[in-house]
Write an enzyme that holds these catalytic residues in place. Sequence first.
Site, PDB file in Angstrom:
ATOM      1  N   ALA A  36      49.678  30.033  31.516  1.00  0.00           N
ATOM      2  CA  ALA A  36      48.902  31.276  31.608  1.00  0.00           C
ATOM      3  C   ALA A  36      48.683  31.873  30.213  1.00  0.00           C
ATOM      4  CB  ALA A  36      49.622  32.270  32.506  1.00  0.00           C
ATOM      5  N   GLU A 115      39.889  20.164  47.089  1.00  0.00           N
ATOM      6  CA  GLU A 115      41.177  19.463  46.925  1.00  0.00           C
ATOM      7  C   GLU A 115      42.214  20.376  46.283  1.00  0.00           C
ATOM      8  OE1 GLU A 115      40.368  16.067  44.385  1.00  0.00           O
ATOM      9  OE2 GLU A 115      38.387  15.947  45.295  1.00  0.00           O
ATOM     10  N   LYS A 117      44.712  21.355  43.478  1.00  0.00           N
ATOM     11  CA  LYS A 117      44.822  20.982  42.059  1.00  0.00           C
ATOM     12  C   LYS A 117      46.309  20.711  41.810  1.00  0.00           C
ATOM     13  CE  LYS A 117      43.270  22.427  37.467  1.00  0.00           C
ATOM     14  NZ  LYS A 117      44.412  21.945  36.745  1.00  0.00           N
ATOM     15  N   ASP A 119      49.698  19.796  40.139  1.00  0.00           N
ATOM     16  CA  ASP A 119      50.162  20.069  38.781  1.00  0.00           C
ATOM     17  C   ASP A 119      50.902  18.849  38.240  1.00  0.00           C
ATOM     18  OD1 ASP A 119      50.307  21.550  36.572  1.00  0.00           O
ATOM     19  OD2 ASP A 119      51.774  23.008  37.316  1.00  0.00           O
ATOM     20  N   TYR A 227      41.947  10.632  43.017  1.00  0.00           N
ATOM     21  CA  TYR A 227      40.860  11.528  43.421  1.00  0.00           C
ATOM     22  C   TYR A 227      39.457  11.089  42.997  1.00  0.00           C
ATOM     23  CZ  TYR A 227      42.478  13.661  38.993  1.00  0.00           C
ATOM     24  OH  TYR A 227      42.908  13.878  37.727  1.00  0.00           O
ATOM     25  N   LYS A 316      41.898  28.668  39.847  1.00  0.00           N
ATOM     26  CA  LYS A 316      43.331  28.724  39.527  1.00  0.00           C
ATOM     27  C   LYS A 316      44.043  29.804  40.355  1.00  0.00           C
ATOM     28  CE  LYS A 316      44.909  27.349  35.642  1.00  0.00           C
ATOM     29  NZ  LYS A 316      45.857  26.359  35.178  1.00  0.00           N
ATOM     30  N   CYS A 413      85.782  45.763  33.846  1.00  0.00           N
ATOM     31  CA  CYS A 413      84.779  45.857  34.908  1.00  0.00           C
ATOM     32  C   CYS A 413      83.888  47.085  34.671  1.00  0.00           C
ATOM     33  CB  CYS A 413      85.477  45.968  36.267  1.00  0.00           C
ATOM     34  SG  CYS A 413      84.359  46.418  37.604  1.00  0.00           S
ATOM     35  N   CYS A 416      84.704  49.845  37.550  1.00  0.00           N
ATOM     36  CA  CYS A 416      85.972  50.551  37.759  1.00  0.00           C
ATOM     37  C   CYS A 416      86.907  50.464  36.557  1.00  0.00           C
ATOM     38  CB  CYS A 416      86.675  50.034  39.018  1.00  0.00           C
ATOM     39  SG  CYS A 416      87.296  48.354  38.831  1.00  0.00           S
ATOM     40  N   CYS A 430      86.097  40.911  38.644  1.00  0.00           N
ATOM     41  CA  CYS A 430      86.870  42.149  38.486  1.00  0.00           C
ATOM     42  C   CYS A 430      88.148  41.976  39.287  1.00  0.00           C
ATOM     43  CB  CYS A 430      86.059  43.329  39.023  1.00  0.00           C
ATOM     44  SG  CYS A 430      87.066  44.763  39.411  1.00  0.00           S
ATOM     45  N   CYS A 436      87.767  48.618  43.834  1.00  0.00           N
ATOM     46  CA  CYS A 436      86.614  48.748  42.930  1.00  0.00           C
ATOM     47  C   CYS A 436      85.418  49.251  43.743  1.00  0.00           C
ATOM     48  CB  CYS A 436      86.302  47.393  42.298  1.00  0.00           C
ATOM     49  SG  CYS A 436      84.745  47.375  41.410  1.00  0.00           S
TER      50      CYS A 436
HETATM   51  S1  IVH Z   1      39.241  16.165  38.858  1.00  0.00           S
HETATM   52  C1  IVH Z   1      36.091  15.387  36.044  1.00  0.00           C
HETATM   53  N1  IVH Z   1      40.854  16.712  40.827  1.00  0.00           N
HETATM   54  O1  IVH Z   1      43.446  19.044  36.525  1.00  0.00           O
HETATM   55  C2  IVH Z   1      37.141  15.950  36.836  1.00  0.00           C
HETATM   56  N2  IVH Z   1      41.624  17.030  38.610  1.00  0.00           N
HETATM   57  O2  IVH Z   1      42.341  20.871  34.531  1.00  0.00           O
HETATM   58  C3  IVH Z   1      38.453  15.525  36.388  1.00  0.00           C
HETATM   59  N3  IVH Z   1      43.931  17.795  38.469  1.00  0.00           N
HETATM   60  O3  IVH Z   1      42.676  16.666  34.071  1.00  0.00           O
HETATM   61  C4  IVH Z   1      39.564  15.983  37.153  1.00  0.00           C
HETATM   62  N4  IVH Z   1      44.340  17.840  40.633  1.00  0.00           N
HETATM   63  O4  IVH Z   1      44.847  16.380  35.455  1.00  0.00           O
HETATM   64  C5  IVH Z   1      40.688  16.681  39.502  1.00  0.00           C
HETATM   65  N5  IVH Z   1      42.212  17.123  42.669  1.00  0.00           N
HETATM   66  C6  IVH Z   1      42.038  17.087  41.359  1.00  0.00           C
HETATM   67  C7  IVH Z   1      43.068  17.451  40.458  1.00  0.00           C
HETATM   68  C8  IVH Z   1      42.809  17.414  39.095  1.00  0.00           C
HETATM   69  C9  IVH Z   1      44.835  18.035  39.415  1.00  0.00           C
HETATM   70  C10 IVH Z   1      44.153  17.958  37.022  1.00  0.00           C
HETATM   71  C11 IVH Z   1      43.733  16.755  36.209  1.00  0.00           C
HETATM   72  C12 IVH Z   1      42.683  17.288  35.299  1.00  0.00           C
HETATM   73  C13 IVH Z   1      43.065  18.732  35.215  1.00  0.00           C
HETATM   74  C14 IVH Z   1      41.913  19.578  34.757  1.00  0.00           C
END
Ligand code: IVH
Length: 675
Positions: A36, A115, A117, A119, A227, A316, A413, A416, A430, A436
């Site tokens: 972030a 989908e 995302k 991590d 993906y 996000k 403590c 007390c 304690c 206490c």
């Molecule tokens: S698509 C051209 N799909 O997010 C598109 N990325 O911030 C390429 N990631 O580099 C990525 N889940 O490491 C895609 N369902 C998903 C994803 C995903 C995680 C990651 C991936 C990408 C990054 C971009």
Amino acid sequence: MAVPDKIRQEVNKLREQIEHHNRLYHSLDAPEIPDADFDALVNRLERLEKKYNLVDVKSPSQRIGGEALSEFSQVTHEIAMLSLDKVFDEADLQAFDARLKKRLNKDSPIRYCCEPKVDGIAVSLLYRDGILERAATRGDGVTGEDISHNVRTITNVPLKLKSIKKKSLIEVRGEIFLGKQGFKSLNERAELEGSKVFVNPRNTAAGTIRQLDPKKAARIPLQMYCYNVGLIEGIELPNTLSGIFTLIEKWGLPVNPDRSVQTGIEACLEYCLRLLSKRNSLAYEIDGAVLKVNELKLQQKLGNNARSPRWAMAYKFPAEEKSTTVIDVEFQVGRTGTITPVARLEPVFVGGVTVSNTTLHNMDEIDRLGLRIGDKVVVRRAGDVIPKVVKVIQPTNAKEAKNRRVIKLPDVCPACGSVIEKDGKVLYRCSAGIICPAQRKESIKHFASRSAMDIEGLGDKLVDVLVDEEIISNVADIFTLTAEQLAALDRMGEKSANNIIAAINKSKQTTLPRFLFALGIREVGEATALQLVNHFGDLDKIKAAGTESLERVSDIGPKVAEHISVFFNNKENLALIRSLQQRGISWPKVEIDSQARSLEGQTYVLTGALELMARNEAKEKLLALGAKVAGSVSKNTSCVVAGPGAGSKLTKAEELGVNIINEGEFIALLDDLTN
Ligand code: IVH
């Protein structure tokens, strides 16, 4: 427009900072600051570059993070591996959809593949004639690193694809990640072995995938979800991304089951909200949702920007890691006298809530973190768990370094003034016991709490007042309180006083597990209280049980058995229980269903990653069948359930000749026993 010097300097500084953090994150897998904070730097740079016309192809705002490290052989991606643009709110997601419609000159709703995302780390897999030839990281998008040796150890990545008959070249892209359960088990093991704990699943996965030694990588239960495809030769592709998913699945590659195709942006937003609401219960960590135009022709029409495709957008979710400052550290006295350091934080919005203090657990944890008052730290709150300080961000200048203060355990403590004693390896306590006031207050708060006796209205503040004014001094006194006594307190109306008395009376009809838990026996939580009741059936039997028979109960080891036995051998505790019963506390008789307890007397150990069932669920099912679930393997272990990544426990079970089953066999066993 003339650009003020101050702005130029800020832009240069931002570029330097972003390059620095990019290298730490993408190339060294050791980020210093949370995502972030990094996003905030990039956003600021992008805004300044746009406003003052400073956009430059060399700027990190125009490039994808990492660069290939020299230890690995380099791989050139024939088709660049792009990144994703991101938005943080609904309005910007709607604006994205409106932009696409305008570009495409389209009135009807766009279909998107939505989908999670995940991590993790983006990777490319290259299959020649169906055989895995090479796996590579994204790197800077054009050049990545060859990580084939490690990817070959990932159990859900096939070395050979199914249904490939012709000569072909197939590049599949996706995300490698470490599931929550795998991460938890790893850290449990690290804590047991006293080795360094991992900060989060993403960094652990990134570090693992860049290991030079594949044997080390094989110990971490990484997984992958695919993906998309990249380079394709000798295969005809369908017209849609959803069709590509079907194809990928047909080849035997893993795809995320939580994806779905939605028509129109409103339906996509609903998908995102649904995903956000189940974020905690997913088996893997996500940091948002990704929307991708489903029709490949439309994707082509839209094309790409420098860093990212125009046809995709990441939405996000609130960050689960943020940085903040430790303003102070205070020491709290718990109901059993343990002295716990608590960090007072500059309030920070993390994982969907504002956090302003968090436990530091013990002095060892403070040492491990190298924490001082005044430090900037990373706070993590993933799921419903208690927020945790996971890392100190090292001071970047002399002023920050000078303001740091060492954290010292108090001599006495704080509640007390009694002597503090060391208890075990890391705890301090304690020595005063129930004299206490802090311990007294905490034990009453615990007794009244929702999962214990559930006395609505008798909250922490009221308990503090009642003990400070010497109106009550133990839990039995709660049942002698009168509405007049309560109404006489500051800021307490007659109606509230009556409501509290009604809640106290209502709480008298309770259940035995709740009552046992409410007594606050050391290390007896809700689950253990329930196990005790399921095993013994009534309080008299629990009171009379010796440590040996207590240890036969699931989840109870020698230490907890000792605590229970000491508690029920203490005359004051027995007198307290008697007076609670005399004041009307009662519970219905417990029926024990002996048929359902077909694993009674058996001890199970779960090790490695479970992929089909959450570890907690597996544990609960075993407990419900009467089995005991232990953390380590011994000659008394009846069975070990071993998943991918199982290490020393599996080896020990093999040495001892203990029965070992895999997750599939385990599920079949549960089915047999419960049907
Ligand atoms: S698509 C051209 N799909 O997010 C598109 N990325 O911030 C390429 N990631 O580099 C990525 N889940 O490491 C895609 N369902 C998903 C994803 C995903 C995680 C990651 C991936 C990408 C990054 C971009």
